[in-house]
Design an enzyme around this catalytic site. Structure first.
Site, PDB file in Angstrom:
ATOM      1  N   ARG A 182      24.474  23.932 -49.882  1.00 27.56           N
ATOM      2  CA  ARG A 182      24.610  22.574 -50.101  1.00 27.56           C
ATOM      3  C   ARG A 182      23.797  21.919 -51.216  1.00 27.56           C
ATOM      4  NH1 ARG A 182      20.133  19.829 -45.697  1.00 27.56           N
ATOM      5  NH2 ARG A 182      21.759  18.041 -46.660  1.00 27.56           N
ATOM      6  N   CYS A 241      14.155  17.633 -51.667  1.00 25.50           N
ATOM      7  CA  CYS A 241      14.833  18.703 -50.539  1.00 25.50           C
ATOM      8  C   CYS A 241      16.432  17.575 -49.935  1.00 25.50           C
ATOM      9  CB  CYS A 241      14.344  19.227 -49.747  1.00 25.50           C
ATOM     10  SG  CYS A 241      13.284  18.240 -48.646  1.00 25.50           S
TER      11      CYS A 241
END
Length: 283
Positions: A182, A241
């Protein structure tokens, strides 16, 4: 006072000797938002209460530029703490079943509201059970309202504009806690844009946890973070995040390692990529 981690045996002694700590179970599953409540209902530490990421630790009545799990106001969360029965200076212990991914957010939010006496149960419910701690499926009675009073924040939170203004400066280092695919932008299952904040370093939050499900030793964490930083000042670190949740194990681990209490970008990638004009990187 326990302010970072607490071991299961320490919590057992604390519960046996008093004064009684407030134990909050923040178990949650992103892919199944009802799973955490079900896990808690099936078994939990006697006397503990469930803290739900969506209902208690987030305010979803905000624009996409606030991210997928926007923080509630400090005043709203302080009211929730009062409803949970929290009193000033009372020891709080938070836990989950997901490697401190969700209880780390709760740990940070209590400090955000001025309550320093909060610690993460190292190893979560599995460690509690392994140490012989009791569990129950019996509902915890609704507590009497506590006397907690909102105090000055003990942590630093950055907004998108503040982070962007300092981007690339030698005094700021962004650490991204998402899984490496990611981070690189190879996959993006949750947000509309793939990639990462330019210049960010990648440390998946699970890297803080050892094979036993507990945080790695402090000295090992220190060496790993210093290697990642490569000479950059730990005081300039900003954690992020996907939505400001899984960044917290990194932030907590740095504090456990003796590297100070670094900053958090609560909106994280979900806020960054939904804000027009922010730069994005891949690879």
């Amino acid at each position: 006072m326990h302010t970072t981690l607490i071991e299961a045996t320490e919590l057992q002694r604390l519960m046996a000797s008093g004064p009684t700590p407030l134990v909050l179970d923040a178990s949650f599953e992103l892919g199944n938002p009802q799973a955490g409540k079900a896990q808690y209902a099936q078994e939990h530490i006697p006397g503990s209460l469930h803290a739900d990421l969506d209902q208690d630790l987030s305010d979803h009545d905000q624009s996409p530029s606030a991210g997928r799990h926007p923080l509630p106001s400090r005043e709203a969360f302080a009211a929730r703490l009062v409803a949970w029965g929290l009193n000033p200076q009372q020891q709080v212990v938070v836990l989950d079943r997901q490697g401190a991914n969700y209880c780390g957010r709760l740990w940070w939010m209590l400090k955000w509201c001025g309550h320093e006496a909060v610690a993460v149960l190292n190893g979560g419910l599995p460690a509690w059970k392994a140490a012989g701690g009791p569990v129950t499926a019996d509902p915890t009675p609704t507590p009497s309202p506590g006397r907690f009073v909102l105090g000055n924040s003990l942590v630093r939170a950055l907004g998108t504009t503040e982070l962007q203004q300092a981007l690339g400066s030698p005094g700021q280092t962004v650490i991204d806690a998402r899984a490496t695919p990611r981070f690189r932008g190879e996959v993006e299952p949750l947000d509309p844009v793939a990639g990462h904040i330019p210049g960010a370093l990648n440390r998946p939050f699970a890297d803080n946890i050892g094979p036993d499900g507990r945080f790695k030793p402090a000295e090992q964490l220190k060496q790993e973070f210093l290697q990642l930083l490569g000479g950059r000042d730990p005081a300039g670190v900003v954690h992020q995040c996907g939505s400001g949740v899984s960044a917290l194990p990194n932030l907590l681990a740095m504090e456990v390692a003796g590297l100070g209490r670094s900053a958090l970008y609560p909106g994280s990638w979900s806020a960054w990529c939904n804000t027009p004009g922010t730069p994005r990187a891949r690879g």
